[in-house]
Design an enzyme around this catalytic site. Structure first.
Site, PDB file in Angstrom:
ATOM      1  N   GLY A  38       0.793  -1.225   0.000  1.00 36.09           N
ATOM      2  CA  GLY A  38       0.000   0.000   0.000  1.00 36.09           C
ATOM      3  C   GLY A  38       0.823   1.272   0.000  1.00 36.09           C
ATOM      4  CB  ILE A 179       1.971  14.921   4.327  1.00 36.37           C
ATOM      5  CG1 ILE A 179       1.463  13.504   4.593  1.00 36.37           C
ATOM      6  CG2 ILE A 179       2.615  15.000   2.944  1.00 36.37           C
ATOM      7  CD1 ILE A 179       0.326  13.075   3.674  1.00 36.37           C
ATOM      8  CB  ALA A 266       0.850  18.411   2.100  1.00 32.30           C
ATOM      9  CB  ILE A 267      -4.827  19.946   0.788  1.00 36.41           C
ATOM     10  CG1 ILE A 267      -5.108  19.130  -0.484  1.00 36.41           C
ATOM     11  CG2 ILE A 267      -4.072  21.227   0.448  1.00 36.41           C
ATOM     12  CD1 ILE A 267      -6.035  19.837  -1.470  1.00 36.41           C
ATOM     13  CG  HIS A 442      20.458  10.467  35.721  1.00 37.60           C
ATOM     14  ND1 HIS A 442      19.974  11.643  35.179  1.00 37.60           N
ATOM     15  CD2 HIS A 442      21.738  10.720  36.121  1.00 37.60           C
ATOM     16  CE1 HIS A 442      20.918  12.564  35.267  1.00 37.60           C
ATOM     17  NE2 HIS A 442      22.004  12.033  35.829  1.00 37.60           N
TER      18      HIS A 442
END
Length: 463
Positions: A38, A179, A266-267, A442
């Site tokens: 995909g 994106i 990139a909407i 730590h």
């Protein structure tokens, strides 16, 4: 040929569903019309993170002096960066193919359409074959939304953005979700001038406001231009093979014109349901075109299921895979636990990274919670100073009355790994007490989580 289950689509929803079904002994077929794995494997999650790793490493070499290392003549080879990402994709594709074969799943290549009476027809080249099933899972995913502008040569989506063979001098990105931000970071890191256009008042509009402010500040310091409350008014392709873009500002109705080498749209994405034959059996869609399902992913038609980006909800690979497992377990009657969508991690792999889960501060208040909020900056953390990555912070939100962990929002190096501790804690209904009673190593990045919780309850030691 008859199958207990046929799955349409081989992305992280489809192939996971097929494998899980085969593990339970169901005779299973998987139909794919393009590339195995995909969008996620081929053009999304995997190859983009490979590009980001290369960009991050390039920046690390360029700034190696602060670690006492003089790395001379650092040179970036874009074609090799792209080749590496494709090689990783090919390796993982082979892995998915091996798993399908190992689990004796029938892999069918072609375009499927649903007919009546639990039947699909698959068209492959000049051949059409009918298959019958007891159950069908639709996992056909989604595709990029299209801009309402004529197609031009240098207007690309995420797929096209990974095929650019030159470093653009200037690139404009429309949209500032995951994106948009990841590609903005990548192109800025390798030397492009980047402009982001976002219609909302803040970039990454679905995140906690403090996260948005922090990444905005970081991007501006990197030289990325942010145009919020804005939209594209006009696009013109010039003879110079550049594109001229007119941008409108909502607030003051002002305009600006810029020339760029590429535009990346990139909407968002839209579900892939076209030509599936859903109407032949009466499967209902939402007004946005997603397939309607119940909490166990069954459609309004018995034995027809849908999962992943094709249904409403989060368009995320890890969500799709989880839905796949639940869906198959429901099919075989195991009565699985429903997916808690309020405990879904959302991650952006920029530098600094972003990760968040649960309610934002604004959402928690809107839900009527009385809250306790704690923060801890990485600038006060020993491990962050050792790493040379001190930007960002951890923000935690708790219910004042019950101690329920309502949300956690992180920005900084390594937070996409750290968020898992929060997911597990919230799934176990952990309060602040259990975390504070757990010793963290730590120096480590994990300590910042304890420090943020201590800050929320007035017990902060180091801040």
């Amino acid at each position: 040929m008859h199958f207990d289950l046929i799955v349409l689509g081989s992305g992280p929803a489809g192939y996971v569903a097929a494998i899980r079904a085969a593990q339970f002994g169901l005779k299973t077929a998987l139909v794919e019309n393009k590339e195995l794995g995909g969008v996620c494997l081929n053009w999304g999650c995997i190859p983009t993170k490979s590009l980001l790793k290369s960009a991050n490493l390039f920046q690390l070499f360029k700034n190696s002096n602060k670690y006492g290392i003089n790395a001379k003549k650092v040179e970036l080879k874009l074609e090799k960066i792209l080749a590496r990402s494709r090689n990783i994709v090919e390796e993982l594709q082979k892995g998915v193919a091996f798993l399908i074969k190992k689990n004796e799943i029938k892999l069918i290549y072609g375009t499927a359409k649903i007919l009546e009476e639990k039947t699909i027809i698959v068209k492959s080249k000049n051949k059409k074959t009918k298959y019958k099933f007891s159950n069908l899972i639709i996992a056909t995913g989604a595709q990029p939304k299209q801009l309402d502008f004529p197609k031009i040569p240098n207007l690309v989506n995420y797929k096209g953005a990974m095929s650019i063979r030159e470093i653009p001098n200037k690139i404009l990105i429309i949209g500032s979700g995951a994106i948009g931000l990841e590609f903005a970071y990548f192109y800025n890191a390798i030397g492009s001038k980047v402009i982001i256009v976002e219609k909302h008042s803040q970039i990454l509009p679905n995140a906690d406001r403090e996260i948005s402010i922090e990444i905005s500040k970081n991007f501006k310091n990197k030289g990325i231009k942010l145009l919020t409350n804005s939209r594209i008014k006009e696009i013109k392709y010039l003879k110079s093979k550049q594109t001229q873009i007119e941008i409108e500002y909502f607030k003051n109705k002002d305009y600006i014109k810029v020339n760029v080498d590429y535009i990346l749209s990139a909407i968002g994405i839209t579900p892939f349901t076209k030509n599936l034959g859903l109407e032949n059996v009466g499967i209902k869609l939402t007004k946005n075109g997603h397939i309607k399902v119940n909490e166990y992913y069954e459609t309004n038609i018995k034995n027809y299921y849908a999962i992943g980006d094709v249904i409403p909800g989060f368009s995320l690979a890890h969500v799709a895979s989880h839905e796949a497992k639940i869906c198959v377990e429901q099919i075989i009657g195991l009565n699985p636990k429903k997916l808690n969508y309020n405990n879904i991690p959302r991650c952006i792999y920029t530098n600094p990274e972003i990760a968040f889960v649960g309610y934002s501060e604004k959402e928690a208040l809107a839900k009527g919670f009385e809250i306790k909020v704690g923060k801890f900056p990485f600038s006060a953390l020993g491990k962050a100073k050792i790493n040379g990555e001190t930007e960002g912070f951890i923000k935690v939100i708790f219910d004042k009355k019950s101690g329920e962990w309502l949300g956690c929002h992180m920005i900084g190096k390594g937070v996409t790994e750290l968020i898992t501790e929060v997911i597990i804690a919230r799934n176990l209904e952990t309060t602040h007490l259990e975390v504070l009673e757990s010793t963290h190593p730590h120096p480590s990045i994990n300590e910042s989580l304890v420090e943020a919780i201590e800050n929320a309850y007035g017990k902060s030691i180091h801040f």
